[in-house]
Design a protein around this motif. Sequence first.
Motif, PDB file in Angstrom:
ATOM      1  N   ALA A   1     -14.560   3.511 -14.334  1.00  0.00           N
ATOM      2  CA  ALA A   1     -15.811   3.021 -13.753  1.00  0.00           C
ATOM      3  C   ALA A   1     -16.043   1.555 -14.088  1.00  0.00           C
ATOM      4  O   ALA A   1     -16.464   0.762 -13.226  1.00  0.00           O
ATOM      5  CB  ALA A   1     -16.979   3.871 -14.251  1.00  0.00           C
ATOM      6  N   LEU A   2     -15.767   1.168 -15.322  1.00  0.00           N
ATOM      7  CA  LEU A   2     -16.005  -0.210 -15.733  1.00  0.00           C
ATOM      8  C   LEU A   2     -15.054  -1.169 -15.023  1.00  0.00           C
ATOM      9  O   LEU A   2     -15.451  -2.264 -14.607  1.00  0.00           O
ATOM     10  CB  LEU A   2     -15.849  -0.332 -17.247  1.00  0.00           C
ATOM     11  CG  LEU A   2     -16.875   0.450 -18.077  1.00  0.00           C
ATOM     12  CD1 LEU A   2     -16.512   0.420 -19.553  1.00  0.00           C
ATOM     13  CD2 LEU A   2     -18.276  -0.111 -17.865  1.00  0.00           C
TER      14      LEU A   2
ATOM     15  N   TYR B   1     -29.845   4.301 -12.057  1.00  0.00           N
ATOM     16  CA  TYR B   1     -28.691   5.217 -12.052  1.00  0.00           C
ATOM     17  C   TYR B   1     -27.678   4.747 -13.090  1.00  0.00           C
ATOM     18  O   TYR B   1     -27.369   3.558 -13.200  1.00  0.00           O
ATOM     19  CB  TYR B   1     -28.107   5.322 -10.648  1.00  0.00           C
ATOM     20  CG  TYR B   1     -29.159   5.810  -9.691  1.00  0.00           C
ATOM     21  CD1 TYR B   1     -29.581   7.145  -9.710  1.00  0.00           C
ATOM     22  CD2 TYR B   1     -29.823   4.921  -8.843  1.00  0.00           C
ATOM     23  CE1 TYR B   1     -30.598   7.580  -8.883  1.00  0.00           C
ATOM     24  CE2 TYR B   1     -30.839   5.357  -8.017  1.00  0.00           C
ATOM     25  CZ  TYR B   1     -31.237   6.698  -8.038  1.00  0.00           C
ATOM     26  OH  TYR B   1     -32.261   7.129  -7.240  1.00  0.00           O
ATOM     27  N   VAL B   2     -27.168   5.732 -13.858  1.00  0.00           N
ATOM     28  CA  VAL B   2     -26.472   5.432 -15.106  1.00  0.00           C
ATOM     29  C   VAL B   2     -24.967   5.465 -14.888  1.00  0.00           C
ATOM     30  O   VAL B   2     -24.346   6.531 -14.801  1.00  0.00           O
ATOM     31  CB  VAL B   2     -26.888   6.438 -16.207  1.00  0.00           C
ATOM     32  CG1 VAL B   2     -26.258   6.043 -17.536  1.00  0.00           C
ATOM     33  CG2 VAL B   2     -28.414   6.497 -16.317  1.00  0.00           C
ATOM     34  N   LEU B   3     -24.384   4.299 -14.819  1.00  0.00           N
ATOM     35  CA  LEU B   3     -22.944   4.171 -14.661  1.00  0.00           C
ATOM     36  C   LEU B   3     -22.245   4.678 -15.920  1.00  0.00           C
ATOM     37  O   LEU B   3     -22.704   4.423 -17.046  1.00  0.00           O
ATOM     38  CB  LEU B   3     -22.586   2.703 -14.435  1.00  0.00           C
ATOM     39  CG  LEU B   3     -21.145   2.388 -14.077  1.00  0.00           C
ATOM     40  CD1 LEU B   3     -20.830   2.867 -12.665  1.00  0.00           C
ATOM     41  CD2 LEU B   3     -20.899   0.885 -14.202  1.00  0.00           C
ATOM     42  N   LYS B   4     -21.151   5.373 -15.745  1.00  0.00           N
ATOM     43  CA  LYS B   4     -20.372   5.819 -16.891  1.00  0.00           C
ATOM     44  C   LYS B   4     -19.692   4.625 -17.560  1.00  0.00           C
ATOM     45  O   LYS B   4     -19.246   3.703 -16.886  1.00  0.00           O
ATOM     46  CB  LYS B   4     -19.309   6.835 -16.467  1.00  0.00           C
ATOM     47  CG  LYS B   4     -19.855   8.193 -16.080  1.00  0.00           C
ATOM     48  CD  LYS B   4     -18.730   9.164 -15.752  1.00  0.00           C
ATOM     49  CE  LYS B   4     -19.265  10.555 -15.433  1.00  0.00           C
ATOM     50  NZ  LYS B   4     -18.176  11.497 -15.106  1.00  0.00           N
ATOM     51  N   GLY B   5     -19.592   4.694 -18.861  1.00  0.00           N
ATOM     52  CA  GLY B   5     -18.905   3.644 -19.598  1.00  0.00           C
ATOM     53  C   GLY B   5     -17.468   4.024 -19.887  1.00  0.00           C
ATOM     54  O   GLY B   5     -17.017   3.902 -21.027  1.00  0.00           O
TER      55      GLY B   5
ATOM     56  N   ARG C   1     -20.146   9.368  -7.070  1.00  0.00           N
ATOM     57  CA  ARG C   1     -20.671  10.323  -8.050  1.00  0.00           C
ATOM     58  C   ARG C   1     -19.790  10.450  -9.285  1.00  0.00           C
ATOM     59  O   ARG C   1     -20.294  10.624 -10.402  1.00  0.00           O
ATOM     60  CB  ARG C   1     -20.839  11.698  -7.385  1.00  0.00           C
ATOM     61  CG  ARG C   1     -21.885  11.718  -6.270  1.00  0.00           C
ATOM     62  CD  ARG C   1     -21.880  13.056  -5.539  1.00  0.00           C
ATOM     63  NE  ARG C   1     -22.312  14.166  -6.391  1.00  0.00           N
ATOM     64  CZ  ARG C   1     -23.576  14.538  -6.526  1.00  0.00           C
ATOM     65  NH1 ARG C   1     -24.524  13.914  -5.869  1.00  0.00           N
ATOM     66  NH2 ARG C   1     -23.883  15.557  -7.294  1.00  0.00           N
ATOM     67  N   ASP C   2     -18.500  10.321  -9.136  1.00  0.00           N
ATOM     68  CA  ASP C   2     -17.602  10.503 -10.275  1.00  0.00           C
ATOM     69  C   ASP C   2     -17.731   9.383 -11.304  1.00  0.00           C
ATOM     70  O   ASP C   2     -17.294   9.539 -12.437  1.00  0.00           O
ATOM     71  CB  ASP C   2     -16.144  10.589  -9.797  1.00  0.00           C
ATOM     72  CG  ASP C   2     -15.858  11.880  -9.050  1.00  0.00           C
ATOM     73  OD1 ASP C   2     -16.688  12.806  -9.144  1.00  0.00           O
ATOM     74  OD2 ASP C   2     -14.823  11.941  -8.364  1.00  0.00           O
ATOM     75  N   HIS C   3     -18.316   8.265 -10.879  1.00  0.00           N
ATOM     76  CA  HIS C   3     -18.470   7.136 -11.798  1.00  0.00           C
ATOM     77  C   HIS C   3     -19.868   7.036 -12.381  1.00  0.00           C
ATOM     78  O   HIS C   3     -20.181   6.057 -13.073  1.00  0.00           O
ATOM     79  CB  HIS C   3     -18.108   5.835 -11.068  1.00  0.00           C
ATOM     80  CG  HIS C   3     -16.642   5.681 -10.836  1.00  0.00           C
ATOM     81  ND1 HIS C   3     -16.111   4.766  -9.950  1.00  0.00           N
ATOM     82  CD2 HIS C   3     -15.571   6.336 -11.376  1.00  0.00           C
ATOM     83  CE1 HIS C   3     -14.791   4.852  -9.962  1.00  0.00           C
ATOM     84  NE2 HIS C   3     -14.451   5.804 -10.814  1.00  0.00           N
ATOM     85  N   PHE C   4     -20.712   8.048 -12.122  1.00  0.00           N
ATOM     86  CA  PHE C   4     -22.069   8.035 -12.656  1.00  0.00           C
ATOM     87  C   PHE C   4     -22.326   9.304 -13.452  1.00  0.00           C
ATOM     88  O   PHE C   4     -21.796  10.380 -13.132  1.00  0.00           O
ATOM     89  CB  PHE C   4     -23.098   7.904 -11.516  1.00  0.00           C
ATOM     90  CG  PHE C   4     -23.192   6.509 -10.973  1.00  0.00           C
ATOM     91  CD1 PHE C   4     -24.177   5.650 -11.432  1.00  0.00           C
ATOM     92  CD2 PHE C   4     -22.283   6.062 -10.025  1.00  0.00           C
ATOM     93  CE1 PHE C   4     -24.265   4.355 -10.937  1.00  0.00           C
ATOM     94  CE2 PHE C   4     -22.362   4.768  -9.533  1.00  0.00           C
ATOM     95  CZ  PHE C   4     -23.355   3.907  -9.994  1.00  0.00           C
TER      96      PHE C   4
END
Length: 719
Positions: free
Chosen positions: A317-318, A309-313, A290-293
């Motif tokens: 996360a990357l 589901y939207v990955l954080k940039g 969850r912390d990376h989305f």
Amino acid sequence: MNPTTAKEPPVAHALHRWEAETRTLHYDYGGFPLMSMYIPEGVVPYYRQYSNGNLQSHPFIQQLYLALDKPASVKISFHLSEDALNMRPHRASKGQAILGQVGRPLLEGVNGLYDLLQDLLIDWHGTEWKWTNSSLKSDDAGRWHAELEVQGGLTPWIVNLRMHYYRTHLHYRHHQPWEWRPNLQPISGWSSWEAFAQGVSAEDIERTTAFLEAHFKDYGMEYVQIDDGYQSEVIPPDGEGKIADAWLYTNERFPNGHEEIAGEFRNRGFKAGIWTSAMVTNREFAELHRDHFEKDSNGDPLYGPWIFYVLKGNPEALAEHVAPFYQALREQGYEYFKTDQIRHYLFDGLHNAVNDGLITSEEASNQLREYLRCAREAIGDDSYFLVCWGVLTEAVGLVDACRIAGDSNASWTAVCKQMVESARWFHTQRILYLNDPDYVCVRTDEAWGRSLLSLVSLSGGLLMLSDKTELYDQSRIHAIQRCFPSLSTVTGETGPLDATYPLDLSLPQAPQGTIDEAFARALLGLDPDSRDPHPTASLWSIHFDTPSRRWCVAGRFAVVPLEEAKLELQALALAPNDEYHAFDFWKQRYIGKITKSIRLEALELGHCQIVGLYKAEDRPQLIGSSRHVSMDAVSVQDERWENHSLLLELRGVLGTTEHYWIAVPSSYKHEEHWATGLEIAIANCESTDDGNLLKLSVRFDQERGEAAIRFSTESDYLS
């Protein structure tokens, strides 16, 4: 990446200085000479001496002018960086051809120069002028120069300088060519998507690459790309696994993994390409990380159409979820990377978080840019990077190519859209990146496929086929071979995006091959009764400037049915009073010698006419070729006229025969011919108004060779 050695140019005035000894008015910009005006003796110049001509503070425009107390001719020299072009400072207007260029020609009436490494557009107006050379000239330091003559007088000659032109005037804010340039090599290849979609298998790839090698590799096909269908259906396949698992472990149709896919490409002599996506479809995985989305307003993983589901940039996360699969695929031998769904990642994903007030629009753009930066760094400087789909300013300065149109297919709607979007976005071609109109489906109506192949090749677009090869009959194979490879064409015009016609229309589809005229006109936003001889995207003029040859190829494309038309040569950026030999490529037919205008034939929907135009010389000269739609920027390596002999250095496909047409003035007579590395024959194929036309047939016993055709004149007989 491709760093440059230039420094960032200032958003500041070009400063003037008057040199009395040489009567020269100089303008310097960024610490270097930019423009010099040589004023004749006995003439008093008037120019802006104190105000430096700031018309607009942002985006910055500086206006200069020169007037004289009496009529006189003034020589003007421009001093530019290591990358500069002649460029029309506006998009093609009604009746004008869209301009492209291979080499660095100076074009008739094209009143602009673009200094690419300084992102500086220079344009001029007000009085008559003409180029004194036919091409930009390079000095010992590799910097480019241009020179023109202005007919000066009391009417001012006006010069506008637009600093940071693409960056601020056209709003591509990440365009910083002094720091980085994309890989602008021509791209020609094949992709699996339109052929097999998600059902692609190892057997499909093996069978197809064998066909591609046999028919197209020697003609310039360089890349083969696996598209959607090799990976797991769920991304990632296991909620407790890694995103990389979806891309690195192939499905049951590819039991031997990437070694089988990339290895097959490489073993056939191709560079290996691969498709990936920014999607994450496994909800369990998003919940566990969850912390990376991005989260929605309820605190759950944010969901968006197409992207899921939207990955954080962000860096964490990357580094954990994106960099590993790009790095691993590079290690598997892939050299060409297509990243899909980036538009959906931004607008259907990150901007949903903006809508909920969770992040700002600027943060959303920055996250997309960081995603692309991560991928770029992971695949390395020497890999090719295409993003898809939609032109996004966030991609500028990071990618080599960008897809400019929606999804292709074999319908007229898709083919027309590809041609129209190639025109709409042509101002970005090889300035920001290489334009990708999406896959060329040659299985479509034969005439439509030939038109799209011709346009993409001539305009220098990313030329990737995507059909089942068993659908290629001999005629379609021939058309593909005539258009491979794609060219290194750069835009010859610039200006704001034209949004006065539709990107797409969701109109009822007529059955294949029965598109009516009203439907075709509606696609371009045209009145059903409009009879514009050259509507949007229909008229192109590509100028070629090589060390030994200079010519133009005019393309007319029936995006709607076109009536016969008389076209002024000025519309093609050709000198109206010069004489030109005209040759029709697809009909392999000499049209004749023309001046002032050319008569173009009526065209049915989807058909095209490609005409080579060569300034007539008072000697035998090459004026047509069968090898490539460019006539011929591919097989003719050199053309020389020495001691009454036409010397041609040619390169071709081993074992094939090509034809070349030579216009011979009446004062010359063919005497003999010979060749090395080639088998040649010459036939006198027709008479012309002031001479005759020879057809040179060349069989390539070697890939390279030389042909020589010797001529005599009446004076030779008298002597």
